[in-house]
Design a protein around this motif. Structure first.
Motif, mmCIF file in Angstrom:
data_model
loop_
_atom_site.group_PDB
_atom_site.id
_atom_site.type_symbol
_atom_site.label_atom_id
_atom_site.label_comp_id
_atom_site.label_asym_id
_atom_site.label_seq_id
_atom_site.Cartn_x
_atom_site.Cartn_y
_atom_site.Cartn_z
ATOM 1 N N CYS A 197 0.802 -1.218 0.000
ATOM 2 C CA CYS A 197 0.000 0.000 0.000
ATOM 3 C C CYS A 197 0.840 1.276 0.000
ATOM 4 C CB CYS A 197 -0.969 -0.004 1.179
ATOM 5 S SG CYS A 197 -2.182 -1.353 1.101
ATOM 6 N N THR A 220 -3.236 2.548 -4.430
ATOM 7 C CA THR A 220 -4.122 3.040 -3.376
ATOM 8 C C THR A 220 -4.839 1.845 -2.766
ATOM 9 O OG1 THR A 220 -4.498 5.122 -4.542
ATOM 10 C CG2 THR A 220 -6.073 4.535 -2.820
ATOM 11 N N CYS A 221 -4.888 1.816 -1.434
ATOM 12 C CA CYS A 221 -5.532 0.709 -0.728
ATOM 13 C C CYS A 221 -6.724 1.197 0.091
ATOM 14 C CB CYS A 221 -4.553 0.006 0.206
ATOM 15 S SG CYS A 221 -3.256 -0.911 -0.650
ATOM 16 N N SER A 222 -7.623 0.280 0.326
ATOM 17 C CA SER A 222 -8.757 0.553 1.200
ATOM 18 C C SER A 222 -8.345 0.305 2.644
ATOM 19 C CB SER A 222 -9.932 -0.351 0.829
ATOM 20 O OG SER A 222 -10.888 -0.393 1.865
ATOM 21 N N SER A 223 -8.567 1.293 3.513
ATOM 22 C CA SER A 223 -8.222 1.121 4.923
ATOM 23 C C SER A 223 -9.150 0.105 5.593
ATOM 24 C CB SER A 223 -8.311 2.466 5.651
ATOM 25 O OG SER A 223 -9.597 3.029 5.508
ATOM 26 N N ARG A 224 -10.329 -0.039 5.041
ATOM 27 C CA ARG A 224 -11.305 -0.961 5.626
ATOM 28 C C ARG A 224 -10.949 -2.419 5.354
ATOM 29 N NH1 ARG A 224 -17.748 -1.335 3.999
ATOM 30 N NH2 ARG A 224 -18.265 -3.090 5.369
ATOM 31 N N HIS A 225 -10.603 -2.706 4.110
ATOM 32 C CA HIS A 225 -10.348 -4.105 3.725
ATOM 33 C C HIS A 225 -8.865 -4.424 3.585
ATOM 34 C CE1 HIS A 225 -14.617 -4.747 2.975
ATOM 35 N NE2 HIS A 225 -14.631 -3.646 2.260
ATOM 36 N N ASN A 226 -8.013 -3.402 3.609
ATOM 37 C CA ASN A 226 -6.582 -3.606 3.384
ATOM 38 C C ASN A 226 -6.338 -4.330 2.061
ATOM 39 O OD1 ASN A 226 -3.849 -3.324 4.103
ATOM 40 N ND2 ASN A 226 -3.774 -5.418 4.864
ATOM 41 N N ARG A 227 -6.996 -3.839 1.015
ATOM 42 C CA ARG A 227 -6.834 -4.377 -0.328
ATOM 43 C C ARG A 227 -6.562 -3.246 -1.311
ATOM 44 N NH1 ARG A 227 -8.913 -9.407 -1.423
ATOM 45 N NH2 ARG A 227 -7.593 -9.154 -3.283
ATOM 46 N N THR A 279 -7.273 -0.928 -4.171
ATOM 47 C CA THR A 279 -8.493 -0.453 -4.816
ATOM 48 C C THR A 279 -8.228 0.372 -6.072
ATOM 49 O OG1 THR A 279 -8.533 1.457 -3.335
ATOM 50 C CG2 THR A 279 -9.832 -0.463 -2.678
ATOM 51 N N PHE A 322 -10.487 -6.310 -5.450
ATOM 52 C CA PHE A 322 -11.098 -5.119 -4.865
ATOM 53 C C PHE A 322 -10.823 -3.864 -5.710
ATOM 54 C CE2 PHE A 322 -11.876 -7.801 -1.379
ATOM 55 C CZ PHE A 322 -12.782 -7.175 -0.522
ATOM 56 N N ARG A 357 -15.617 -5.147 -9.247
ATOM 57 C CA ARG A 357 -15.823 -3.849 -8.596
ATOM 58 C C ARG A 357 -15.351 -2.677 -9.463
ATOM 59 N NH1 ARG A 357 -14.754 -7.327 -4.253
ATOM 60 N NH2 ARG A 357 -16.064 -6.993 -2.401
#
Length: 229
Positions: A59, A65-72, A74, A96, A120
């Protein structure tokens, strides 16, 4: 006491399993991106070669760019990096991914069918590369797409009527390719389309009346009589 202990035990196991799954998922993303890196034959200033490394968190990599919620992962944006190479099927494992921008590089051959797994995905931008073949059939399977930029490549053949399956599509850029044949009337079924650019291809025939019935349309460029320069 025994019941409370059991509940706590299972809660701890759940958390551990969740963390393990999270690590496995981001590891999958890392593997996919490293596969992409390995398919790049050259790049300006060695940017990805020095920055995309398993010794640093995915990340924090440039263009990621990563999602803080899923740690994936995005979003992937490696536009305008003078990259040469191909896109590997592994990129379809970025499950994701919402935005894919590889524009203004020199990627070539086909876009892999495995990108159909990116359910997605809302934006795909491959503008100004050297992709060949037909407009990718997998696009019609990505039902969350809003923005599609395929301009200035070497795509050929007809515009597939199956693009009308992308019912949320708002922007479609296909100009400066080698597309031929008639504009499918089904394009007029894209009720949210605001921009459609088909100029500088080798299209023929009449413009389907259904396109003029799209109430959201703001910009429409066709010029079917103009061949690719």
């Amino acid at each position: 006491m025994g019941r409370s202990f059991t509940l706590v035990f299972f809660l701890v196991i759940f958390i551990l399993l969740h963390d393990t799954t999270s690590l496995a998922n981001i590891s999958t993303d890392e593997a996919a991106l490293l596969a992409l890196k390995s398919h790049i034959s050259s790049h300006s200033n060695n940017i990805l070669a020095s920055n995309w490394s398993s010794s640093t968190p995915v990340c924090s990599w440039i263009g990621i760019t990563c999602s803080s919620r899923h740690n994936r992962v995005t979003a992937l944006d490696i536009s305008s990096m003078q990259l040469h190479g191909t896109i590997p099927p592994h990129l379809g494992n970025l499950s994701f991914l919402v935005s894919l921008n590889i524009s203004y590089n020199a990627f070539h051959v086909d876009l892999p069918l495995e990108l159909a797994h990116l359910q997605r995905l809302k934006l795909i931008d491959v503008t100004s590369n050297n992709f060949t073949g037909a407009i990718p059939s997998f696009l019609s399977l990505l039902l969350n797409l809003r923005f599609v930029y395929l301009s200035s490549n070497q795509f050929s053949g007809k515009i597939p009527s199956s693009l009308s399956n992308i019912t949320k599509l708002e922007v479609l850029f296909l100009e400066r390719n080698f597309l031929e044949g008639e504009i499918p009337r089904e394009i007029g079924d894209l009720r949210y389309l605001t921009i459609l650019d088909l100029q500088y291809n080798q299209l023929s025939g009449d413009i389907p009346p259904s396109i003029f019935n799209i109430t959201t349309m703001q910009t429409w460029k066709d010029f079917t009589s103009e061949a690719t320069p």
